[in-house]
Design a protein around this motif. Structure first.
Motif, PDB file in Angstrom:
ATOM      1  N   ARG A  64     -16.126  11.337 -12.241  1.00  0.00           N
ATOM      2  CA  ARG A  64     -15.040  11.597 -11.297  1.00  0.00           C
ATOM      3  C   ARG A  64     -13.812  10.879 -11.833  1.00  0.00           C
ATOM      4  O   ARG A  64     -13.801   9.671 -12.010  1.00  0.00           O
ATOM      5  CB  ARG A  64     -15.361  11.084  -9.902  1.00  0.00           C
ATOM      6  N   LEU A  65     -12.779  11.624 -12.106  1.00  0.00           N
ATOM      7  CA  LEU A  65     -11.530  11.093 -12.631  1.00  0.00           C
ATOM      8  C   LEU A  65     -10.497  11.127 -11.512  1.00  0.00           C
ATOM      9  O   LEU A  65     -10.177  12.189 -10.999  1.00  0.00           O
ATOM     10  CB  LEU A  65     -11.066  11.959 -13.812  1.00  0.00           C
ATOM     11  N   VAL A  66     -10.005   9.969 -11.104  1.00  0.00           N
ATOM     12  CA  VAL A  66      -9.041   9.882 -10.016  1.00  0.00           C
ATOM     13  C   VAL A  66      -7.685   9.509 -10.613  1.00  0.00           C
ATOM     14  O   VAL A  66      -7.562   8.498 -11.297  1.00  0.00           O
ATOM     15  CB  VAL A  66      -9.466   8.824  -8.971  1.00  0.00           C
ATOM     16  N   ILE A  67      -6.706  10.338 -10.356  1.00  0.00           N
ATOM     17  CA  ILE A  67      -5.356  10.112 -10.861  1.00  0.00           C
ATOM     18  C   ILE A  67      -4.402  10.146  -9.677  1.00  0.00           C
ATOM     19  O   ILE A  67      -4.452  11.066  -8.866  1.00  0.00           O
ATOM     20  CB  ILE A  67      -4.958  11.209 -11.879  1.00  0.00           C
ATOM     21  N   GLU A  68      -3.536   9.166  -9.597  1.00  0.00           N
ATOM     22  CA  GLU A  68      -2.521   9.171  -8.544  1.00  0.00           C
ATOM     23  C   GLU A  68      -1.155   9.179  -9.210  1.00  0.00           C
ATOM     24  O   GLU A  68      -0.866   8.356 -10.065  1.00  0.00           O
ATOM     25  CB  GLU A  68      -2.651   7.940  -7.656  1.00  0.00           C
ATOM     26  N   GLY A  76       4.961  20.359  -0.749  1.00  0.00           N
ATOM     27  CA  GLY A  76       3.707  20.922  -1.214  1.00  0.00           C
ATOM     28  C   GLY A  76       3.881  21.889  -2.375  1.00  0.00           C
ATOM     29  O   GLY A  76       2.918  22.298  -3.004  1.00  0.00           O
ATOM     30  N   SER A  77       5.122  22.243  -2.671  1.00  0.00           N
ATOM     31  CA  SER A  77       5.417  23.150  -3.782  1.00  0.00           C
ATOM     32  C   SER A  77       4.907  22.614  -5.108  1.00  0.00           C
ATOM     33  O   SER A  77       4.499  23.369  -5.990  1.00  0.00           O
ATOM     34  CB  SER A  77       6.925  23.390  -3.901  1.00  0.00           C
ATOM     35  N   LEU A  78       4.929  21.318  -5.238  1.00  0.00           N
ATOM     36  CA  LEU A  78       4.520  20.693  -6.495  1.00  0.00           C
ATOM     37  C   LEU A  78       3.066  21.027  -6.857  1.00  0.00           C
ATOM     38  O   LEU A  78       2.728  21.169  -8.029  1.00  0.00           O
ATOM     39  CB  LEU A  78       4.706  19.180  -6.393  1.00  0.00           C
ATOM     40  N   ALA A  79       2.219  21.187  -5.864  1.00  0.00           N
ATOM     41  CA  ALA A  79       0.804  21.480  -6.106  1.00  0.00           C
ATOM     42  C   ALA A  79       0.603  22.770  -6.883  1.00  0.00           C
ATOM     43  O   ALA A  79      -0.393  22.927  -7.593  1.00  0.00           O
ATOM     44  CB  ALA A  79       0.045  21.549  -4.780  1.00  0.00           C
ATOM     45  N   TRP A 132      -7.004  19.105  -5.489  1.00  0.00           N
ATOM     46  CA  TRP A 132      -5.816  18.273  -5.501  1.00  0.00           C
ATOM     47  C   TRP A 132      -4.931  18.688  -4.355  1.00  0.00           C
ATOM     48  O   TRP A 132      -5.069  19.763  -3.805  1.00  0.00           O
ATOM     49  CB  TRP A 132      -5.089  18.342  -6.853  1.00  0.00           C
ATOM     50  N   GLU A 133      -4.053  17.802  -3.997  1.00  0.00           N
ATOM     51  CA  GLU A 133      -3.123  18.082  -2.914  1.00  0.00           C
ATOM     52  C   GLU A 133      -1.851  17.304  -3.169  1.00  0.00           C
ATOM     53  O   GLU A 133      -1.825  16.376  -3.970  1.00  0.00           O
ATOM     54  CB  GLU A 133      -3.714  17.691  -1.563  1.00  0.00           C
ATOM     55  N   SER A 134      -0.815  17.696  -2.499  1.00  0.00           N
ATOM     56  CA  SER A 134       0.413  16.926  -2.547  1.00  0.00           C
ATOM     57  C   SER A 134       0.877  16.703  -1.118  1.00  0.00           C
ATOM     58  O   SER A 134       0.674  17.555  -0.260  1.00  0.00           O
ATOM     59  CB  SER A 134       1.482  17.653  -3.370  1.00  0.00           C
ATOM     60  N   ALA A 135       1.448  15.556  -0.875  1.00  0.00           N
ATOM     61  CA  ALA A 135       1.920  15.221   0.464  1.00  0.00           C
ATOM     62  C   ALA A 135       3.062  14.231   0.352  1.00  0.00           C
ATOM     63  O   ALA A 135       3.110  13.428  -0.581  1.00  0.00           O
ATOM     64  CB  ALA A 135       0.781  14.612   1.282  1.00  0.00           C
ATOM     65  N   LYS A 136       3.975  14.309   1.290  1.00  0.00           N
ATOM     66  CA  LYS A 136       5.064  13.342   1.325  1.00  0.00           C
ATOM     67  C   LYS A 136       4.486  11.955   1.534  1.00  0.00           C
ATOM     68  O   LYS A 136       3.477  11.784   2.218  1.00  0.00           O
ATOM     69  CB  LYS A 136       6.039  13.667   2.456  1.00  0.00           C
TER      70      LYS A 136
END
Length: 112
Positions: A16-20, A63-66, A88-92
């Motif tokens: 599992r590779l977690v990237i933030e 969310g456009s970035l996703a 993956w997800e994107s959120a403010k």
């Protein structure tokens, strides 16, 4: 099991590779327009998925970035690795680069 153990060498190994990432949106309109264009050109989306994507972009442009994240690209050229699953997800988020909360080195040091 350590990395030098050879037991079960033929069995699959999953990691599992977690990237933030924290990205600053400098032109929300340009990002939104590009995301809508990306969704429009995506040949793998069916009509219902496309409509849901457009609605999501209209409701929350962050969310456009996703729509530009491609996990296959991240691992595509890595020899001996095949992507098994990805989400993956994107959120403010509230981000203060001066805050210790966002200091990745402080978190790393605290874990040691």
């Amino acid at each position: 099991m350590t990395s030098t153990d050879t037991t079960g060498q033929d069995s699959p190994h999953y990691v599992r590779l977690v990237i933030e990432l924290i990205a600053e949106i400098t032109d929300e309109g340009a990002l939104k327009a590009a995301a809508l264009e990306q969704v429009s050109a995506d040949e793998y989306l069916d009509d219902e998925e496309r409509a849901q994507s457009v609605e999501a972009i209209e409701v929350d442009p962050s969310g456009s970035l996703a729509h530009f994240i491609d996990p296959v690209e991240l691992l595509g050229d890595v020899p001996g690795v095949e992507l098994a699953s990805a989400t993956w997800e994107s959120a403010k988020t509230d981000f203060d680069p001066e805050s210790d909360e966002w200091d990745e080195y402080a978190v790393e040091e605290a874990a040691e």
